[in-house]
Design a protein around this motif. Structure first.
Motif, PDB file in Angstrom:
ATOM      1  N   ARG A 256      15.444  -1.171  10.394  1.00 20.03           N
ATOM      2  CA  ARG A 256      15.840  -2.501  10.835  1.00 20.03           C
ATOM      3  C   ARG A 256      14.693  -3.498  10.824  1.00 20.03           C
ATOM      4  N   VAL A 257      13.502  -3.022  10.517  1.00 23.66           N
ATOM      5  CA  VAL A 257      12.323  -3.889  10.455  1.00 23.66           C
ATOM      6  C   VAL A 257      11.612  -3.636   9.139  1.00 23.66           C
ATOM      7  N   THR A 258      11.489  -4.668   8.315  1.00 26.51           N
ATOM      8  CA  THR A 258      10.843  -4.571   7.008  1.00 26.51           C
ATOM      9  C   THR A 258       9.475  -5.232   7.066  1.00 26.51           C
ATOM     10  N   LEU A 259       8.460  -4.513   6.604  1.00 30.11           N
ATOM     11  CA  LEU A 259       7.087  -5.033   6.613  1.00 30.11           C
ATOM     12  C   LEU A 259       6.594  -5.210   5.192  1.00 30.11           C
ATOM     13  N   SER A 260       6.115  -6.406   4.872  1.00 33.37           N
ATOM     14  CA  SER A 260       5.569  -6.704   3.548  1.00 33.37           C
ATOM     15  C   SER A 260       4.201  -7.341   3.715  1.00 33.37           C
ATOM     16  N   GLY A 261       3.333  -7.126   2.735  1.00 36.55           N
ATOM     17  CA  GLY A 261       2.002  -7.706   2.824  1.00 36.55           C
ATOM     18  C   GLY A 261       1.258  -7.630   1.510  1.00 36.55           C
ATOM     19  N   PRO A 262       0.042  -8.169   1.468  1.00 31.76           N
ATOM     20  CA  PRO A 262      -0.762  -8.151   0.248  1.00 31.76           C
ATOM     21  C   PRO A 262      -1.256  -6.747  -0.073  1.00 31.76           C
ATOM     22  N   GLY A 263      -1.830  -6.606  -1.247  1.00 32.82           N
ATOM     23  CA  GLY A 263      -2.300  -5.306  -1.683  1.00 32.82           C
ATOM     24  C   GLY A 263      -3.673  -4.939  -1.178  1.00 32.82           C
ATOM     25  N   THR A 264      -4.279  -5.787  -0.383  1.00 31.44           N
ATOM     26  CA  THR A 264      -5.602  -5.502   0.180  1.00 31.44           C
ATOM     27  C   THR A 264      -5.536  -5.633   1.688  1.00 31.44           C
ATOM     28  N   ALA A 265      -6.555  -5.120   2.355  1.00 30.39           N
ATOM     29  CA  ALA A 265      -6.592  -5.181   3.811  1.00 30.39           C
ATOM     30  C   ALA A 265      -6.680  -6.634   4.294  1.00 30.39           C
ATOM     31  N   VAL A 266      -6.011  -6.912   5.389  1.00 31.06           N
ATOM     32  CA  VAL A 266      -6.086  -8.225   6.035  1.00 31.06           C
ATOM     33  C   VAL A 266      -6.920  -8.026   7.294  1.00 31.06           C
TER      34      VAL A 266
END
Length: 410
Positions: A292-302
């Motif tokens: 129920r929770v989708t997480l998306s982000g860049p390909g490198t560490a933030v």
């Protein structure tokens, strides 16, 4: 073996060799001393002290501060005793003191044990003793004393750099070992556990009833496990956290509302940040991912400073709690992490009905401070601000922003 261990071995050899040198000088100038027997008594004490303390300078554990102070005291006493046993003419000519260059070994012990600050302190004491012994600032004496001072401080600084490099190497080796173990576990999990969970999810959805709920729970665990094995440790670089959603039949449509969280750190985000000081925000948010929770982000560490990352992750958690409480357990939420040049943006979107106008202000006046403290308060402490935009039936938008200052790169 510690990188500084060879230095302790070299110091042990130096003390023995310089003792032999000092004894040779004494024997050669025996007839020229004003009180040769007094000088001989000190040389005997120096010999016994050096022989009994050989093991004390063989490692950092044995070389205590108390020993170093005693060692320096023996050297200083020898320097100050020189005018009492030697002639004034020989001292004026610049002849060596009783301990001669053995004194440098006492200073080097401070340098290796405590770095350049300890070395500077010990060198200053030795310099003061030599000035008293000479009765003033003779040019040749000042030249030699400055040489000892600069050399000991330089060696102390090199020791500190070597220790820092050793700690960095140890951390890198631990990270490498943890990464290899995580990759091995990921292969095993992918070949067994993940496939079983996926099968349970599909079969549960096909059977229906209580089995469907079991399948949904298996899908949650599969997504959480995939997220865990695809990300690095919380303090290190993370692999891409891609958008994930369970394939069960209960998935809802895309949301109509947006909760926008924008945070910019005010500390440098340079790539040379040390482990533990700049945790990866993606890794901190990965625990929220599920069906129920989708997480998306860049390909490198933030990466963010520890305080900013922790507070931002807590604010996101508070926003998700609000969704679960006010929208329901079946609500769908999307978390998007964007690493921008001037800000780190976390977007939390849900498919809820939105917040009636004035409801947040009423809740704050009534003493329900979840939004005011858990979200807005955290960002305000970081120097940022928070704004909510929402309309009935169109979801919610929350924007939290802290300008990024003084950063030249990430």
């Amino acid at each position: 073996m510690s990188v500084e261990q060879p230095l302790w071995r070299a110091l042990t050899a130096y003390r023995v060799l310089t003792l032999l040198y000092a004894l040779t000088l004494y024997a050669y100038a025996y007839d020229n001393y004003h009180h040769p027997l007094g000088a001989g008594a000190y040389m005997a004490v120096l010999t016994v002290w050096t022989a009994l303390t050989v093991r004390m300078v063989s490692s950092a554990e044995r070389c205590t501060l108390r020993f170093l102070v005693g060692d320096l005291t023996v050297a200083v006493v020898g320097i100050l005793l020189t005018p009492l046993v030697d002639t004034h003419d020989r001292i004026a000519e610049g002849t060596p003191t009783l301990p001669s260059i053995w004194t440098a070994g006492a200073v080097l012990g401070f340098a290796i044990k405590g770095g350049w600050r300890w070395a500077a302190w010990a060198s200053t004491v030795v310099c003061a003793a030599n000035i008293i012994e000479r009765g003033g600032f003779a040019q040749d004496a000042v030249h030699m004393l400055m040489l000892v001072w600069v050399a000991s401080v330089a060696i102390g600084y090199v020791v500190e750099v070597a220790r820092a490099s050793e700690r960095t190497l140890a951390r890198a080796l631990r990270i490498e070992a943890a990464t290899r173990e995580r990759e091995r576990l990921a292969r095993d999990i992918h070949d067994s556990v993940l496939q079983v969970l996926a099968m349970v999810q599909r079969r549960g959805a096909a059977i229906g009833g209580e089995a469907a709920e079991l399948g949904r729970m298996a899908g949650d665990q599969e997504i959480a496990l995939r997220t865990l094995i695809s990300t690095g440790p919380a303090t290190g670089p993370a692999a891409p956290v891609m958008a994930r959603r369970a394939a069960d039949s209960g998935d809802a449509a895309e949301p109509t509302g947006i909760a926008l969280l924008t945070v910019a750190a005010d500390a440098p985000a340079g790539g040379g940040a040390t482990e533990g000081e700049r945790p990866d925000l993606l890794a901190l948010l990965a625990r929220h991912a599920g069906s129920r929770v989708t997480l998306s982000g860049p390909g490198t560490a933030v990466s963010l400073p520890a305080e900013a990352a922790t507070e931002l992750a807590a604010a996101v958690g508070a926003a998700l709690d609000n969704v679960r409480v006010h929208v329901g357990e079946d609500a769908h939420t999307w978390i998007l992490v964007e690493d921008e040049p001037d800000a780190v943006t976390v977007t939390v979107r849900d498919d809820g009905p939105g917040i009636p106008e004035g409801r947040l202000a009423d809740a704050e006046r009534e003493g329900r401070l979840g939004v005011a403290q858990s979200i807005r308060g955290r960002l305000r402490d970081l120097g940022g601000s928070a704004e909510w935009i929402s309309a009935p039936g169109q979801g919610t938008e929350v924007e939290l922003r802290v300008p990024r200052q003084g950063e030249t790169g990430r």
